[in-house]
Design a protein around this motif. Structure first.
Motif, mmCIF file in Angstrom:
data_model
loop_
_atom_site.group_PDB
_atom_site.id
_atom_site.type_symbol
_atom_site.label_atom_id
_atom_site.label_comp_id
_atom_site.label_asym_id
_atom_site.label_seq_id
_atom_site.Cartn_x
_atom_site.Cartn_y
_atom_site.Cartn_z
ATOM 1 N N THR A 190 1.623 6.193 -7.204
ATOM 2 C CA THR A 190 0.497 6.994 -7.671
ATOM 3 C C THR A 190 0.794 8.483 -7.491
ATOM 4 O O THR A 190 0.562 9.292 -8.403
ATOM 5 C CB THR A 190 -0.778 6.599 -6.892
ATOM 6 O OG1 THR A 190 -0.978 5.190 -7.044
ATOM 7 C CG2 THR A 190 -1.999 7.332 -7.418
ATOM 8 N N TRP B 143 1.468 1.330 -12.109
ATOM 9 C CA TRP B 143 1.706 0.132 -11.288
ATOM 10 C C TRP B 143 0.842 -1.016 -11.771
ATOM 11 O O TRP B 143 -0.243 -0.824 -12.301
ATOM 12 C CB TRP B 143 1.535 0.430 -9.800
ATOM 13 C CG TRP B 143 0.148 0.651 -9.290
ATOM 14 C CD1 TRP B 143 -0.580 1.789 -9.361
ATOM 15 C CD2 TRP B 143 -0.676 -0.308 -8.606
ATOM 16 N NE1 TRP B 143 -1.793 1.612 -8.765
ATOM 17 C CE2 TRP B 143 -1.887 0.335 -8.284
ATOM 18 C CE3 TRP B 143 -0.500 -1.633 -8.207
ATOM 19 C CZ2 TRP B 143 -2.927 -0.305 -7.605
ATOM 20 C CZ3 TRP B 143 -1.525 -2.279 -7.537
ATOM 21 C CH2 TRP B 143 -2.721 -1.615 -7.239
ATOM 22 N N LYS C 86 -8.861 -4.680 -1.608
ATOM 23 C CA LYS C 86 -8.211 -3.432 -1.180
ATOM 24 C C LYS C 86 -7.305 -2.858 -2.285
ATOM 25 O O LYS C 86 -7.325 -1.662 -2.571
ATOM 26 C CB LYS C 86 -7.382 -3.714 0.080
ATOM 27 C CG LYS C 86 -6.682 -2.510 0.644
ATOM 28 C CD LYS C 86 -5.671 -2.882 1.713
ATOM 29 C CE LYS C 86 -6.324 -3.261 3.034
ATOM 30 N NZ LYS C 86 -5.309 -3.472 4.107
ATOM 31 N N LEU C 87 -6.542 -3.728 -2.909
ATOM 32 C CA LEU C 87 -5.600 -3.244 -3.925
ATOM 33 C C LEU C 87 -6.326 -2.807 -5.201
ATOM 34 O O LEU C 87 -5.933 -1.830 -5.845
ATOM 35 C CB LEU C 87 -4.541 -4.311 -4.228
ATOM 36 C CG LEU C 87 -3.648 -4.714 -3.039
ATOM 37 C CD1 LEU C 87 -2.617 -5.755 -3.483
ATOM 38 C CD2 LEU C 87 -2.930 -3.514 -2.419
ATOM 39 N N VAL D 56 0.835 -1.199 0.000
ATOM 40 C CA VAL D 56 0.000 0.000 0.000
ATOM 41 C C VAL D 56 0.877 1.258 0.000
ATOM 42 O O VAL D 56 0.619 2.212 -0.751
ATOM 43 C CB VAL D 56 -0.973 -0.018 1.203
ATOM 44 C CG1 VAL D 56 -1.698 1.313 1.346
ATOM 45 C CG2 VAL D 56 -1.973 -1.162 1.036
ATOM 46 N N GLU D 57 1.939 1.269 0.805
ATOM 47 C CA GLU D 57 2.859 2.410 0.808
ATOM 48 C C GLU D 57 3.469 2.620 -0.579
ATOM 49 O O GLU D 57 3.589 3.747 -1.065
ATOM 50 C CB GLU D 57 3.998 2.179 1.810
ATOM 51 C CG GLU D 57 3.598 2.288 3.265
ATOM 52 C CD GLU D 57 3.222 3.715 3.659
ATOM 53 O OE1 GLU D 57 3.820 4.667 3.120
ATOM 54 O OE2 GLU D 57 2.312 3.859 4.499
ATOM 55 N N GLN E 4 -9.120 -1.391 -5.272
ATOM 56 C CA GLN E 4 -9.674 -0.054 -4.991
ATOM 57 C C GLN E 4 -8.617 1.043 -5.189
ATOM 58 O O GLN E 4 -8.966 2.216 -5.350
ATOM 59 C CB GLN E 4 -10.236 -0.003 -3.564
ATOM 60 C CG GLN E 4 -11.576 -0.741 -3.445
ATOM 61 C CD GLN E 4 -11.974 -1.021 -2.013
ATOM 62 O OE1 GLN E 4 -11.194 -0.801 -1.087
ATOM 63 N NE2 GLN E 4 -13.194 -1.500 -1.820
ATOM 64 N N LEU E 5 -7.366 0.670 -5.157
ATOM 65 C CA LEU E 5 -6.289 1.642 -5.393
ATOM 66 C C LEU E 5 -6.017 1.809 -6.890
ATOM 67 O O LEU E 5 -5.089 2.504 -7.276
ATOM 68 C CB LEU E 5 -5.031 1.225 -4.630
ATOM 69 C CG LEU E 5 -5.221 1.152 -3.103
ATOM 70 C CD1 LEU E 5 -3.935 0.644 -2.426
ATOM 71 C CD2 LEU E 5 -5.600 2.519 -2.537
ATOM 72 N N ARG E 6 -6.810 1.175 -7.722
ATOM 73 C CA ARG E 6 -6.841 1.390 -9.168
ATOM 74 C C ARG E 6 -5.494 1.123 -9.866
ATOM 75 O O ARG E 6 -4.810 2.037 -10.336
ATOM 76 C CB ARG E 6 -7.294 2.820 -9.486
ATOM 77 C CG ARG E 6 -8.680 3.107 -8.930
ATOM 78 C CD ARG E 6 -9.262 4.393 -9.503
ATOM 79 N NE ARG E 6 -10.713 4.337 -9.499
ATOM 80 C CZ ARG E 6 -11.472 3.860 -10.483
ATOM 81 N NH1 ARG E 6 -10.895 3.426 -11.591
ATOM 82 N NH2 ARG E 6 -12.777 3.837 -10.380
ATOM 83 N N ILE F 200 2.295 1.654 -3.485
ATOM 84 C CA ILE F 200 1.280 2.097 -4.448
ATOM 85 C C ILE F 200 0.999 3.593 -4.257
ATOM 86 O O ILE F 200 0.906 4.347 -5.233
ATOM 87 C CB ILE F 200 -0.006 1.255 -4.290
ATOM 88 C CG1 ILE F 200 0.268 -0.182 -4.735
ATOM 89 C CG2 ILE F 200 -1.161 1.866 -5.087
ATOM 90 C CD1 ILE F 200 -0.792 -1.188 -4.293
ATOM 91 N N ASP F 201 0.911 4.019 -3.009
ATOM 92 C CA ASP F 201 0.722 5.449 -2.750
ATOM 93 C C ASP F 201 1.889 6.254 -3.325
ATOM 94 O O ASP F 201 1.697 7.306 -3.938
ATOM 95 C CB ASP F 201 0.608 5.710 -1.233
ATOM 96 C CG ASP F 201 -0.753 5.295 -0.685
ATOM 97 O OD1 ASP F 201 -1.651 4.946 -1.482
ATOM 98 O OD2 ASP F 201 -0.917 5.318 0.550
#
Lengths: 262, 262, 262
Positions: free
Chosen positions: B83, B89, B108-109, B76-77, B111-113, B79-80
């Motif tokens: 992005t 990614w 969850k992932l 998640v870090e 949703q991070l598109r 991907i942030d």
């Protein structure tokens, strides 16, 4: 000075147990490099056992390639164990310039005074506090450009420093040695540098002078790389041929290694 | 549309740095695939540094093959970071149907598109909410059976979706492309799909249209697989020959890749 | 007794899904060994999902090679899941004599009653409470020297016990079987023992008698090792040839396996 041929004989005779704390990418290849060369690898990393094991192994190698806080704790325990038992340890500061965590970890580990540091030119320049043009895990600088930095790090840390690349440079701050050989395919195989660090550990376990040990390991690697590069068709076939060559290299082959004092 | 040959030229010219958060099984092979193909891999996963690194790399790939909560935080870090820095990614939802942890993490992932999703047929069917017959990490469904699911996921998530298998299908929801090639030995070599995801990242780092980037990577892989399959005697020799072929493949070979619009 | 040839046919026909909790060094090679042999590996280790997955897989294998507390928790969950679902599980007690963490973990896992234990002679001697001369991860004792210890462990734990090395010995406490074959290059390739443990899991998933299953896997490995050793020039080329041979071995080749009752 112990010649590379003599060092190889000592390493093969001793078949030293080397504790390797290395990254996830390198573990399998590094273990295969040590087995092919004639040493005995053991990958033992967690803080619950890394210090205890370090007292038993002949040498320790520490590589920060796939870093996390839990592993840093295991590294520090292992280094304490090795140091307490009078065993040499080798630091591989992978991409130490790339993130805050890598910079902090490298600073902390350098303060624990590695017997030997092996890195690429960009890593050694970064440790010396000079600007480097490394990108990701690859060097953006030539080995020659890092010679002065290597001497400086060696003097300040009291470590032998090896800068490896198209040619290799090794120094203890006073003496300097260049080693050439290898193959242009080596940068196309992942973890060759990481595996070399482990092999330096194997030589350091049995050869008393860390400079001689490092030169022995680098000559072994360079000669095997040159042998393997003949007649292969790419990095996949090179990798298999390289392991074969690490085993096939004998003291007589190392006599022809291109090693010269700086 | 950028042809696969043009994409390959761009990828080789750029030699992009690709941050790969991939599983323990795939790390070494994926790094070797990227190096052989002409890109520069860096495996940087922990939350302490993954986001910082993602801003520097040309692209990020995220693979849930050997999952744990600490690694999800690192994903998640990263991907942030990617992005935020405008970098593409790629998600590889390995066995996303197999356990609760995988289902939750994939939701969850998604949703991070992700810019691109690459999976096997059973994984893409599962993401589309349809029943799949995957067992363990292997697909139990044909790529053809997942075409509609791939289009649906692409439209809903705004991602390019690649379903790979005996043939490959790529879609951005509107356009669709089929790629054929490869070798029947590929499913006998672990982590080929995971490594392909990393190669998709390399192409995405340099080719602007994610559909074109994905098609380029898949064509490169398919042609190399076909070349490597000739004259080998099993999965071990195939694996080495495949790395050789990834390096040997040139723009002229990709011109003959069997790519056709759906 | 089910012959090794019959067991191989059953394993190929079933293509069992094997959940492997193995060490970082072995993961890639073990997965490739299972795929080449005809089974389907899945490396799923974390406590968040390992128990859930074990109920789905055909068998579980647990290897303590690169140990940490978090992974021990995942092992225990997986074993509970496998046991609850009536699935066999195989323990590989890598270097169980080397540190306190390994001794404690091995004691804990043995109490969970593995269906099968596969180790080298020093590991089996250590489990039997006898002195062993293991160093690091390698055996310092011959398989013959561990025969009595293997019988004792088998009787006390109710497990089938396999001691592997230059020759292999398998016992359920009453019966005993010797298997010979393989290649002197096998100890020069890392993780061959770990991969063999995973292959034992594949056979145990489909062959009802754990002794027969173990003998089948060991015969498959021994015959493939012997085939691969012919005409290779070192451990790198052996490793590729070995994967090819694992796939090429058929029931007719296993008919010639040198298996004899003790």
């Amino acid at each position: 000075m112990t010649s590379p041929s003599r060092s190889l004989e000592a390493m093969r005779a001793g078949a030293p147990l080397v504790q390797c704390i290395t990254n996830y990418v390198a573990m399998n290849f590094a273990a295969n490099v040590l087995l092919a060369a004639g040493a005995a690898p053991a990958m033992v990393h967690d803080a619950e056992e890394s210090g205890e094991f370090a007292a038993v192994a002949g040498a320790l190698t520490v590589n920060i390639g796939t870093l996390s806080p839990r592993w840093v704790a295991g590294m520090v325990e292992a280094i304490d164990g090795a140091t307490g038992a009078g065993k040499p340890w080798v630091l591989d500061p992978v991409a130490c310039f790339a993130t805050g965590l890598r910079r902090e970890t490298t600073t902390k580990l350098m303060q624990l005074r590695p017997t030997i540091v092996r890195g690429n030119a960009s890593e050694i320049l970064a440790i010396a506090g000079e600007s480097s043009s490394g990108q990701g895990v690859d060097a953006g600088d030539s080995v020659q450009a890092a010679e002065a930095a290597a001497r400086k790090v060696a003097q300040e840390a009291g470590s032998v420093v090896a800068v490896t690349g198209a040619v290799d440079f090794v120094t203890d701050g006073a003496r300097g040695v260049w080693i050439s050989g290898g193959s242009p395919l080596m940068p196309r195989v992942t973890a060759t540098g990481c595996a070399l660090t482990c092999l330096v550990g194997a030589y350091a376990a049995v050869v008393e002078d860390p400079l001689d040990a490092t030169v022995g390991a680098l000559a072994h690697f360079a000669v095997a790389g040159e042998m393997a590069g003949d007649g292969v068709s790419g990095p996949g076939s090179f990798s298999a041929a390289f392991l074969d060559a690490l085993m096939a290299v004998g003291p007589e082959s190392l006599g022809a290694a291109r090693v010269r004092a700086a």
